[in-house]
Design a protein around this motif. Sequence first.
Motif, PDB file in Angstrom:
ATOM      1  N   TYR A  71       0.849  -1.190   0.000  1.00 50.24           N
ATOM      2  CA  TYR A  71       0.000   0.000   0.000  1.00 50.24           C
ATOM      3  C   TYR A  71       0.887   1.243   0.000  1.00 50.24           C
ATOM      4  O   TYR A  71       2.017   1.214   0.482  1.00 50.24           O
ATOM      5  N   PRO A  72       0.377   2.366  -0.554  1.00 52.53           N
ATOM      6  CA  PRO A  72       1.225   3.547  -0.747  1.00 52.53           C
ATOM      7  C   PRO A  72       1.732   4.238   0.523  1.00 52.53           C
ATOM      8  O   PRO A  72       2.907   4.559   0.606  1.00 52.53           O
ATOM      9  N   ARG A  73       0.852   4.495   1.515  1.00 51.45           N
ATOM     10  CA  ARG A  73       1.292   5.312   2.650  1.00 51.45           C
ATOM     11  C   ARG A  73       0.482   5.052   3.909  1.00 51.45           C
ATOM     12  O   ARG A  73      -0.727   4.928   3.849  1.00 51.45           O
ATOM     13  N   ASP A  74       1.161   5.094   5.044  1.00 50.61           N
ATOM     14  CA  ASP A  74       0.483   5.022   6.332  1.00 50.61           C
ATOM     15  C   ASP A  74      -0.450   6.219   6.494  1.00 50.61           C
ATOM     16  O   ASP A  74      -0.120   7.341   6.070  1.00 50.61           O
ATOM     17  N   ASP A  75      -1.578   5.970   7.132  1.00 51.23           N
ATOM     18  CA  ASP A  75      -2.490   7.023   7.589  1.00 51.23           C
ATOM     19  C   ASP A  75      -3.072   7.898   6.481  1.00 51.23           C
ATOM     20  O   ASP A  75      -3.314   9.080   6.678  1.00 51.23           O
ATOM     21  N   THR A  76      -3.274   7.317   5.298  1.00 51.67           N
ATOM     22  CA  THR A  76      -4.040   8.005   4.259  1.00 51.67           C
ATOM     23  C   THR A  76      -5.354   7.238   4.146  1.00 51.67           C
ATOM     24  O   THR A  76      -5.440   6.083   4.585  1.00 51.67           O
ATOM     25  N   SER A  77      -6.369   7.827   3.569  1.00 48.99           N
ATOM     26  CA  SER A  77      -7.707   7.242   3.700  1.00 48.99           C
ATOM     27  C   SER A  77      -7.834   5.837   3.111  1.00 48.99           C
ATOM     28  O   SER A  77      -8.307   4.922   3.780  1.00 48.99           O
ATOM     29  N   ASN A 104      -5.958  -1.396   5.545  1.00 48.72           N
ATOM     30  CA  ASN A 104      -5.346  -1.968   6.748  1.00 48.72           C
ATOM     31  C   ASN A 104      -6.413  -2.369   7.768  1.00 48.72           C
ATOM     32  O   ASN A 104      -6.305  -3.415   8.405  1.00 48.72           O
ATOM     33  N   GLU A 105      -7.450  -1.550   7.916  1.00 51.44           N
ATOM     34  CA  GLU A 105      -8.526  -1.874   8.857  1.00 51.44           C
ATOM     35  C   GLU A 105      -9.268  -3.139   8.418  1.00 51.44           C
ATOM     36  O   GLU A 105      -9.620  -3.982   9.246  1.00 51.44           O
ATOM     37  N   ALA A 106      -9.500  -3.287   7.113  1.00 55.22           N
ATOM     38  CA  ALA A 106     -10.209  -4.462   6.597  1.00 55.22           C
ATOM     39  C   ALA A 106      -9.406  -5.738   6.856  1.00 55.22           C
ATOM     40  O   ALA A 106      -9.948  -6.730   7.356  1.00 55.22           O
ATOM     41  N   PHE A 107      -8.103  -5.713   6.546  1.00 54.98           N
ATOM     42  CA  PHE A 107      -7.279  -6.897   6.788  1.00 54.98           C
ATOM     43  C   PHE A 107      -7.159  -7.168   8.291  1.00 54.98           C
ATOM     44  O   PHE A 107      -7.182  -8.330   8.716  1.00 54.98           O
ATOM     45  N   SER A 108      -7.046  -6.110   9.096  1.00 56.38           N
ATOM     46  CA  SER A 108      -6.974  -6.285  10.556  1.00 56.38           C
ATOM     47  C   SER A 108      -8.250  -6.932  11.096  1.00 56.38           C
ATOM     48  O   SER A 108      -8.197  -7.838  11.925  1.00 56.38           O
ATOM     49  N   ALA A 109      -9.394  -6.460  10.616  1.00 58.83           N
ATOM     50  CA  ALA A 109     -10.682  -6.981  11.092  1.00 58.83           C
ATOM     51  C   ALA A 109     -10.831  -8.460  10.751  1.00 58.83           C
ATOM     52  O   ALA A 109     -11.507  -9.204  11.469  1.00 58.83           O
ATOM     53  N   MET A 110     -10.179  -8.896   9.673  1.00 59.18           N
ATOM     54  CA  MET A 110     -10.328 -10.276   9.208  1.00 59.18           C
ATOM     55  C   MET A 110      -9.119 -11.152   9.529  1.00 59.18           C
ATOM     56  O   MET A 110      -9.018 -12.281   9.061  1.00 59.18           O
ATOM     57  N   HIS A 142       4.978   3.272  11.029  1.00 67.79           N
ATOM     58  CA  HIS A 142       4.106   2.102  11.178  1.00 67.79           C
ATOM     59  C   HIS A 142       3.574   2.010  12.613  1.00 67.79           C
ATOM     60  O   HIS A 142       2.387   1.760  12.822  1.00 67.79           O
ATOM     61  N   ALA A 143       4.454   2.197  13.588  1.00 70.78           N
ATOM     62  CA  ALA A 143       4.053   2.082  14.997  1.00 70.78           C
ATOM     63  C   ALA A 143       2.967   3.103  15.333  1.00 70.78           C
ATOM     64  O   ALA A 143       1.960   2.775  15.986  1.00 70.78           O
ATOM     65  N   LYS A 144       3.150   4.334  14.859  1.00 66.35           N
ATOM     66  CA  LYS A 144       2.164   5.395  15.112  1.00 66.35           C
ATOM     67  C   LYS A 144       0.825   5.070  14.451  1.00 66.35           C
ATOM     68  O   LYS A 144      -0.237   5.200  15.047  1.00 66.35           O
ATOM     69  N   PHE A 145       0.895   4.644  13.187  1.00 64.05           N
ATOM     70  CA  PHE A 145      -0.292   4.301  12.399  1.00 64.05           C
ATOM     71  C   PHE A 145      -1.062   3.161  13.066  1.00 64.05           C
ATOM     72  O   PHE A 145      -2.287   3.217  13.226  1.00 64.05           O
ATOM     73  N   MET A 146      -0.352   2.130  13.478  1.00 60.95           N
ATOM     74  CA  MET A 146      -0.989   0.961  14.093  1.00 60.95           C
ATOM     75  C   MET A 146      -1.666   1.325  15.408  1.00 60.95           C
ATOM     76  O   MET A 146      -2.783   0.889  15.685  1.00 60.95           O
ATOM     77  N   ALA A 147      -0.980   2.139  16.212  1.00 62.51           N
ATOM     78  CA  ALA A 147      -1.547   2.538  17.506  1.00 62.51           C
ATOM     79  C   ALA A 147      -2.772   3.428  17.304  1.00 62.51           C
ATOM     80  O   ALA A 147      -3.805   3.245  17.946  1.00 62.51           O
ATOM     81  N   LYS A 148      -2.661   4.357  16.365  1.00 64.75           N
ATOM     82  CA  LYS A 148      -3.754   5.304  16.113  1.00 64.75           C
ATOM     83  C   LYS A 148      -5.008   4.602  15.603  1.00 64.75           C
ATOM     84  O   LYS A 148      -6.130   4.946  15.972  1.00 64.75           O
ATOM     85  N   LYS A 149      -4.828   3.599  14.729  1.00 64.38           N
ATOM     86  CA  LYS A 149      -5.965   2.945  14.080  1.00 64.38           C
ATOM     87  C   LYS A 149      -6.265   1.564  14.653  1.00 64.38           C
ATOM     88  O   LYS A 149      -7.114   0.850  14.132  1.00 64.38           O
TER      89      LYS A 149
END
Length: 157
Positions: free
Chosen positions: A40-46, A52-58, A80-87
């Motif tokens: 995927y292109p970038r952390d924390d873009t829509s 990431n949320e879809a794969f995490s949920a599944m 990555h650490a910031k993105f993962m914690a935030k979302k």
Amino acid sequence: MSDMAPDFTLPGKAGPADGGEDISVTLSDLRGKAVVLFFYPRDDTSGCTKENEAFSAMRDDFAAAGAVVYGISKDSLASHAKFMAKKDLTVPLLSDEASDVCEKFGVWKEKSMYGKTYLGIERSTFLIDAEGRIAREWRKVKVPGHAEEVLEAVRAL
């Protein structure tokens, strides 16, 4: 397509549920199970957040189907650490800052936005079988429904 997936070792971040520590992933060490790699292109873009949320949920569904899932971008481990914690993401994210792995998988492409051309990651997903072969690939991924489609492909292996 039955090409062998190019081997690599990348640093990454485990999800907060797995301790959030730094990890190192070598593709060939994962033989014996299916592997899903989504670039995927970038952390924390829509779009990237939704993917990431879809794969995490599944994640548990993928595990039940015998697959491990990793996200890959050029972002740093700190990003990555910031993105993962935030979302509240659970899928481990790997950092390909030099874009070597992106190039090996052919996802480092010329893109254009607002009339400017630049190099970036083309949103792509690869399903690698237990023998290390690319069983299926998705290029120019549209996020809605994508994780579900990949899960169906894993179950069909």
